[in-house]
Design a protein around this motif. Structure first.
Motif, PDB file in Angstrom:
ATOM      1  N   ASN A 126       0.809  -1.218   0.000  1.00  0.00           N
ATOM      2  CA  ASN A 126       0.000   0.000   0.000  1.00  0.00           C
ATOM      3  C   ASN A 126       0.842   1.268   0.000  1.00  0.00           C
TER       4      ASN A 126
ATOM      5  N   THR B 277      -0.811   3.127  -4.010  1.00  0.00           N
ATOM      6  CA  THR B 277      -1.718   3.863  -3.130  1.00  0.00           C
ATOM      7  C   THR B 277      -3.131   3.291  -3.142  1.00  0.00           C
ATOM      8  N   ASN B 278      -3.650   3.020  -1.924  1.00  0.00           N
ATOM      9  CA  ASN B 278      -5.029   2.539  -1.741  1.00  0.00           C
ATOM     10  C   ASN B 278      -5.299   1.190  -2.406  1.00  0.00           C
TER      11      ASN B 278
ATOM     12  N   THR C  27      -5.322  -1.896  -1.155  1.00  0.00           N
ATOM     13  CA  THR C  27      -6.255  -2.702  -0.355  1.00  0.00           C
ATOM     14  C   THR C  27      -7.653  -2.115  -0.383  1.00  0.00           C
ATOM     15  N   GLU C  28      -7.750  -0.803  -0.270  1.00  0.00           N
ATOM     16  CA  GLU C  28      -9.057  -0.143  -0.295  1.00  0.00           C
ATOM     17  C   GLU C  28      -9.781  -0.403  -1.606  1.00  0.00           C
ATOM     18  N   HIS C  29      -9.049  -0.340  -2.716  1.00  0.00           N
ATOM     19  CA  HIS C  29      -9.649  -0.614  -4.016  1.00  0.00           C
ATOM     20  C   HIS C  29     -10.182  -2.042  -4.090  1.00  0.00           C
TER      21      HIS C  29
ATOM     22  N   SER D 287     -13.340  -2.532  -2.004  1.00  0.00           N
ATOM     23  CA  SER D 287     -14.487  -1.790  -2.527  1.00  0.00           C
ATOM     24  C   SER D 287     -15.176  -2.579  -3.635  1.00  0.00           C
TER      25      SER D 287
END
Length: 223
Positions: A148, A152-153, A155-157, A160
């Protein structure tokens, strides 16, 4: 000859009809929710792919050509039509900014593998593989932090798009750092076949259609 139904039979018939209609309504609503959920995931995927496309060499080159065209038009306008001139300069500024951001992102990605491959956790993973041992909880946390920090992001992606379990997420993390299926199997204590099934299943869950394990890998590597 007409058959006369008893009160009990009428009651059972009405009850059965109500149950059937209720089940039909629930099925339709569930189907609608699944369609809406899939559409939402696909919209997110398209947004991520558009973001990737914005940094592609082809898009950057197209922007450069458009900037050159705008500069030529602005130069020929001179002091005439100041409103049009300002609008063109605004377009040029936006394209300049897009190309600057694309350059920065491409430089980050160019250095990403160097950062990951030189990290302590990656070297530790290679040691685990040489010894045939799986990763521990602390190892997964460290790998997540490194990935991460570079992407960038990431894991968040992922989350989601689909609520992954630990196996789904761990396999995907290892795909991101370009490990082979046999190595992923060792580190997650699963068979190579199970790892392949996980990847193809994730593709189907996210995209709503069948795909190969390689299709999932290609998508993950592009994030």
């Amino acid at each position: 000859m007409l058959t006369i139904l008893t009160d009990r039979e009428w009651t059972m018939l009405c009850l059965g009809s109500v149950v059937y209609v209720s089940l039909l309504i629930v099925t339709i609503l569930n189907s609608r929710r699944k369609v809406l959920s899939l559409q939402e995931r696909l919209n997110k995927v398209r947004a991520m792919q558009d973001e990737q496309l914005s940094t592609s060499r082809q898009r950057v080159e197209m922007n450069r050509q458009r900037i050159a065209e705008l500069e030529d038009v602005i130069r020929r306008l001179g002091d005439e039509n100041s409103m049009l001139r300002l609008e063109l300069e605004e377009q040029k500024a936006r394209l300049d900014y897009a190309n600057t951001m694309a350059r920065i992102e491409n430089e980050k990605r160019a250095q990403a593998e160097t950062v990951i491959f030189g990290s302590d956790i990656y070297l530790h993973i290679k040691k685990l593989l040489s010894e045939g041992r799986p990763m521990a909880d602390a190892d997964w946390q460290q790998l997540e932090q490194v990935v991460n920090s570079v992407y960038t992001n990431f894991t968040e992606h992922l989350f989601s798009l689909y609520p992954m379990n630990d196996q789904d997420y761990h396999v995907t993390l290892l795909v991101k750092i370009r490990l082979q299926p046999k190595d992923i199997a060792t580190l997650t204590i699963h068979s190579k076949e199970s790892v392949a099934t996980t990847r193809s299943r994730l593709y189907q869950k996210v995209f709503g259609r069948k795909g190969s394990s390689k299709d999932w890998d290609d998508f993950v590597l592009g994030l």
